[in-house]
Write a protein that holds these residues in place. Structure first.
Motif, PDB file in Angstrom:
ATOM      1  N   ILE A  23       5.388   4.513   4.929  1.00  0.00           N
ATOM      2  CA  ILE A  23       5.756   3.090   4.973  1.00  0.00           C
ATOM      3  C   ILE A  23       6.258   2.612   3.603  1.00  0.00           C
ATOM      4  O   ILE A  23       6.139   1.427   3.270  1.00  0.00           O
ATOM      5  CB  ILE A  23       4.591   2.205   5.472  1.00  0.00           C
ATOM      6  CG1 ILE A  23       3.334   2.434   4.638  1.00  0.00           C
ATOM      7  CG2 ILE A  23       4.301   2.478   6.957  1.00  0.00           C
ATOM      8  CD1 ILE A  23       2.184   1.472   5.004  1.00  0.00           C
ATOM      9  N   HIS A  24       6.787   3.539   2.822  1.00  0.00           N
ATOM     10  CA  HIS A  24       7.375   3.220   1.517  1.00  0.00           C
ATOM     11  C   HIS A  24       6.402   2.501   0.584  1.00  0.00           C
ATOM     12  O   HIS A  24       6.806   1.702  -0.262  1.00  0.00           O
ATOM     13  CB  HIS A  24       8.638   2.362   1.695  1.00  0.00           C
ATOM     14  CG  HIS A  24       9.635   2.960   2.643  1.00  0.00           C
ATOM     15  ND1 HIS A  24      10.338   4.118   2.371  1.00  0.00           N
ATOM     16  CD2 HIS A  24      10.018   2.569   3.902  1.00  0.00           C
ATOM     17  CE1 HIS A  24      11.125   4.415   3.396  1.00  0.00           C
ATOM     18  NE2 HIS A  24      10.952   3.501   4.334  1.00  0.00           N
ATOM     19  N   GLY A  25       5.114   2.798   0.750  1.00  0.00           N
ATOM     20  CA  GLY A  25       4.123   2.228  -0.150  1.00  0.00           C
ATOM     21  C   GLY A  25       3.882   0.748   0.010  1.00  0.00           C
ATOM     22  O   GLY A  25       3.249   0.123  -0.854  1.00  0.00           O
ATOM     23  N   GLN A  26       4.334   0.174   1.126  1.00  0.00           N
ATOM     24  CA  GLN A  26       4.184  -1.262   1.358  1.00  0.00           C
ATOM     25  C   GLN A  26       3.402  -1.493   2.643  1.00  0.00           C
ATOM     26  O   GLN A  26       3.778  -0.952   3.696  1.00  0.00           O
ATOM     27  CB  GLN A  26       5.567  -1.931   1.494  1.00  0.00           C
ATOM     28  CG  GLN A  26       6.518  -1.652   0.352  1.00  0.00           C
ATOM     29  CD  GLN A  26       6.148  -2.399  -0.902  1.00  0.00           C
ATOM     30  OE1 GLN A  26       5.728  -3.557  -0.857  1.00  0.00           O
ATOM     31  NE2 GLN A  26       6.283  -1.733  -2.044  1.00  0.00           N
ATOM     32  N   GLY A  27       2.318  -2.255   2.580  1.00  0.00           N
ATOM     33  CA  GLY A  27       1.573  -2.499   3.808  1.00  0.00           C
ATOM     34  C   GLY A  27       0.324  -3.321   3.624  1.00  0.00           C
ATOM     35  O   GLY A  27      -0.075  -3.668   2.505  1.00  0.00           O
ATOM     36  N   GLY A  49       1.955  -2.609  -3.782  1.00  0.00           N
ATOM     37  CA  GLY A  49       2.589  -2.779  -2.478  1.00  0.00           C
ATOM     38  C   GLY A  49       1.609  -2.787  -1.322  1.00  0.00           C
ATOM     39  O   GLY A  49       1.963  -3.168  -0.204  1.00  0.00           O
ATOM     40  N   LEU A  50       0.378  -2.380  -1.588  1.00  0.00           N
ATOM     41  CA  LEU A  50      -0.644  -2.358  -0.551  1.00  0.00           C
ATOM     42  C   LEU A  50      -1.608  -3.517  -0.777  1.00  0.00           C
ATOM     43  O   LEU A  50      -2.261  -3.608  -1.817  1.00  0.00           O
ATOM     44  CB  LEU A  50      -1.393  -1.025  -0.582  1.00  0.00           C
ATOM     45  CG  LEU A  50      -0.549   0.209  -0.293  1.00  0.00           C
ATOM     46  CD1 LEU A  50      -1.360   1.483  -0.471  1.00  0.00           C
ATOM     47  CD2 LEU A  50       0.043   0.154   1.117  1.00  0.00           C
ATOM     48  N   HIS A  51      -1.699  -4.415   0.182  1.00  0.00           N
ATOM     49  CA  HIS A  51      -2.483  -5.635   0.045  1.00  0.00           C
ATOM     50  C   HIS A  51      -3.692  -5.612   0.983  1.00  0.00           C
ATOM     51  O   HIS A  51      -3.542  -5.380   2.186  1.00  0.00           O
ATOM     52  CB  HIS A  51      -1.631  -6.862   0.372  1.00  0.00           C
ATOM     53  CG  HIS A  51      -0.368  -6.943  -0.424  1.00  0.00           C
ATOM     54  ND1 HIS A  51      -0.323  -7.378  -1.732  1.00  0.00           N
ATOM     55  CD2 HIS A  51       0.917  -6.623  -0.091  1.00  0.00           C
ATOM     56  CE1 HIS A  51       0.916  -7.334  -2.169  1.00  0.00           C
ATOM     57  NE2 HIS A  51       1.694  -6.882  -1.195  1.00  0.00           N
TER      58      HIS A  51
END
Length: 400
Positions: free
Chosen positions: A187-191, A221-223
């Motif tokens: 996920i391209h380091g985003q999620g 990028g990960l929250h």
């Protein structure tokens, strides 16, 4: 079984307990900690054991046998054994005990203090040779009665002669690291991230979660959108996840204990998202049912404590205790960290080894690939017990 499960006020809100145990160790089994006041150690003592500050040596099974206690050949578990990983532990403990001529008894309190005390006191009255102690029920007095009678006490908490432990902060780190690696690839380091934790603020849970947060903090990028304190009930955990998905339909990563992750997975499955390529779920103290889903679902990684093998071990060690033999003071994971299983082949091997715990136990090389034993204690040295639950192995055993 789960060390994370135990609250100071006497109710095991989240169990495995574990399976800290649990495992965590319990915990759930589970994987964590007892928050009661602990015995103070003198300056020349290790604060966890109350013993000289030198680290534990590897277990020596060849020490001469001593006094044989005049105790019933019976092993028991009073506590919460209503989640899969705990059932697996109890099953193997029973098989192990019976292979040595012991009888096995267990009771399920479902987090109820009154029921636990009644069941534990009944077991003590009937007589025991050894038992798994749940310190989270404020059972100090029961533990003391047990030790005074010479009963072999073992578990994840203080007050026992033999304890199981691992590094809970490292466990949290390892789980988050696996999630980050998947996110970078998928996920391209985003999620969005959810942490499902037991409903307690014990030091064990704090360390477990902090390990995750410290890793995730390095990946902006990960929250983390939610840190839920999930009840022990599978239905409640599923409802919690369903509610979260309504508020955050794009959740990508869910981390937690198997007793919550299993039901949480069912919430995704009910929405037709059981194979969503943009979702990663991982659990610690994982059971065989969840492990079997690796490679076929959004459950992608299990962090295993070999609870079935621990159960088999303590059936054997209780029999040894009753023969006057020395048993380990401490059992740890072979490399000090939970075993990462993230391929179907790894999962199948682990499931087979735990299902046939007897063969795994008898194969010393295979046994040693899962667990390591430290220190020695026996009926003659039964006053030598743990004053604290271990949250870390640093300074307790070498190279940790």
């Amino acid at each position: 079984m789960n060390r994370m499960a135990k609250s100071r006020h006497g109710v095991a809100n989240y169990v495995v307990g574990t399976a800290l145990v649990a495992s965590l160790a319990g915990a759930v089994l589970t994987g964590c900690s007892d928050t009661r006041a602990t015995s103070a150690a003198t300056p020349d003592q290790n604060s966890a054991t109350g013993h000289p500050s030198s680290m534990l040596a590897p277990y020596n099974p060849d020490l001469p046998a001593g006094t044989k206690p005049d105790l019933p050949k019976r092993i028991g578990i009073p506590g919460d054994f209503n989640v899969p990983v705990s059932v697996e532990l109890a099953t193997q403990m029973r098989a192990s005990a019976e292979s040595r001529g012991l009888t096995f008894t267990e009771a399920i309190a479902n987090g109820d203090l009154v029921s636990f005390r009644s069941q534990a006191e009944s077991m003590l009255t009937q007589g025991l040779g050894g038992w798994w102690v749940y310190a989270g029920y404020n059972s100090d007095d029961i533990e003391k009665q047990s030790r005074d009678k010479g009963i072999f006490t073992f578990g994840l908490e203080s007050g026992v002669q033999s304890q199981m432990a691992d590094d809970l902060y490292a466990l949290g780190q390892d789980m988050a690291t696996a999630a980050v690696k998947w996110a970078d690839k998928s996920i391209h380091g985003q999620g969005e991230v959810v942490i499902l934790a037991p409903p307690t603020t014990s030091p064990a849970v704090v360390q477990y979660k902090q390990g995750m947060k410290d890793v995730l903090a390095k990946h902006p990028g990960l929250h983390i959108v939610s840190e839920e304190q999930t009840p022990k009930s599978g239905g409640d955990a599923a409802d919690t996840m369903a509610t979260l998905l309504q508020a955050h339909p794009n959740i990508n990563i869910v981390l937690g204990h198997s007793a919550s992750i299993g039901p949480a997975l069912s919430a995704f499955e009910s929405l037709g998202r059981g194979n969503d390529p943009k979702v990663f779920m991982a659990a610690n103290e994982v059971d065989s049912g969840l492990l079997a889903k690796i490679g076929h679902s959004i459950f992608r990684a299990g962090f295993a404590n070999p609870w079935p093998l621990y159960g088999y071990a303590y059936g054997q060690y209780t029999a040894d205790w009753l023969e006057g033999k020395s048993v380990p003071k401490l059992l740890t994971l072979a490399n000090g960290r939970s075993l990462l299983l993230d391929t179907p082949a790894e999962a199948r091997k682990y499931i087979a080894d735990m299902k046939d715990a007897k063969s795994t136990w008898n194969d010393v090389k295979k046994r040693d690939s899962y667990i390591k034993a430290w220190g020695n204690v026996s009926y003659d040295t039964r006053s030598d017990y743990w004053h604290q639950a271990l949250l870390s192995l640093h300074g307790v055993v070498p190279n940790r």
